[in-house]
Motif scaffolding. Structure first.
Motif, short mmCIF file in Angstrom:
data_model
loop_
_atom_site.label_atom_id
_atom_site.label_comp_id
_atom_site.label_asym_id
_atom_site.label_seq_id
_atom_site.Cartn_x
_atom_site.Cartn_y
_atom_site.Cartn_z
N ASN A 1 -8.60 -38.07 26.72
CA ASN A 1 -8.33 -37.89 25.29
C ASN A 1 -6.86 -38.18 24.98
O ASN A 1 -6.02 -38.26 25.88
CB ASN A 1 -8.77 -36.50 24.80
N ALA B 1 -5.69 -44.04 26.07
CA ALA B 1 -6.71 -42.99 26.21
C ALA B 1 -8.08 -43.62 26.44
O ALA B 1 -8.84 -43.18 27.32
CB ALA B 1 -6.73 -42.11 24.96
N GLU B 2 -8.37 -44.66 25.69
CA GLU B 2 -9.66 -45.34 25.83
C GLU B 2 -9.77 -46.00 27.22
O GLU B 2 -10.79 -45.87 27.89
CB GLU B 2 -9.82 -46.39 24.73
N ARG C 1 -4.60 -36.37 23.62
CA ARG C 1 -3.70 -35.28 24.00
C ARG C 1 -3.27 -35.42 25.47
O ARG C 1 -2.12 -35.17 25.81
CB ARG C 1 -4.42 -33.95 23.77
N THR C 2 -4.20 -35.82 26.32
CA THR C 2 -3.89 -36.02 27.74
C THR C 2 -2.89 -37.15 27.92
O THR C 2 -1.95 -37.04 28.70
CB THR C 2 -5.18 -36.29 28.55
#
Length: 172
Positions: free
Chosen positions: A152, A146-147, A154-155
């Protein structure tokens, strides 16, 4: 003036007779090899026959040459991807010590697995593919992915669910 064709066996025969030469020349120009062009031209019409067998509803083709070149263009793309994959595989084999060189049967199984994986990865959207590879090859956590992708958590979970779903669909 173009005529409309539905994909019956007779219509496929008409397409073949009316457009095989055009398609063969188009493929020869794309590939630079008469034999590969002939193979992919045949594969194009086989795809049409397979489509006809899988679907009850005939496909209406209003622009036969455009349709055939679209199907053939996808086969050309697959051909080059497979060729690139084969080159990379051969280079990896050449780097192995002789005692670790796999048998012909194992090499065949590895190639088939690579082709399947390549097909799966090609179907994924770029961000989904990137998330999947970061997880499976680099071992990153979903939070790290995510980072890195600037999305995010969730994505990332949604991306991974999509990728795993595609893997399951290919295996089924």
């Amino acid at each position: 003036m173009s005529t409309s064709h539905t994909l019956s066996h007779d219509a496929i025969g008409e397409l073949y007779l009316g457009h095989h030469g055009y398609l063969l020349n188009w493929l020869r120009h794309k590939l630079g090899c008469r034999q590969q062009a002939a193979d992919l031209a045949q594969d194009t019409f086989i795809k049409l026959l397979n489509h006809r067998q899988r679907h009850d509803k005939p496909l209406d083709i209003r622009e036969p040459r455009a349709y055939l070149t679209t199907v053939a263009g996808r086969l050309v793309k697959d051909h080059y991807r497979r060729q690139s994959l084969e080159t990379a595989y051969q280079e990896a084999l050449a780097a192995l010590p002789e005692r670790h060189y796999p048998s012909a049967e194992t090499q065949h199984l590895i190639r088939e697995a690579l082709y399947e994986l390549d097909t799966i990865l090609d179907r994924l959207k770029p961000k989904v593919r990137q998330a999947f590879l970061l997880s499976q090859l680099d071992g990153l956590t979903y939070a790290a992915i995510a980072e890195q992708l600037d999305v995010n958590l969730r994505t990332v979970k949604r991306y991974m669910a999509t990728a795993f779903e595609e893997c399951i669909m290919v295996m089924a």
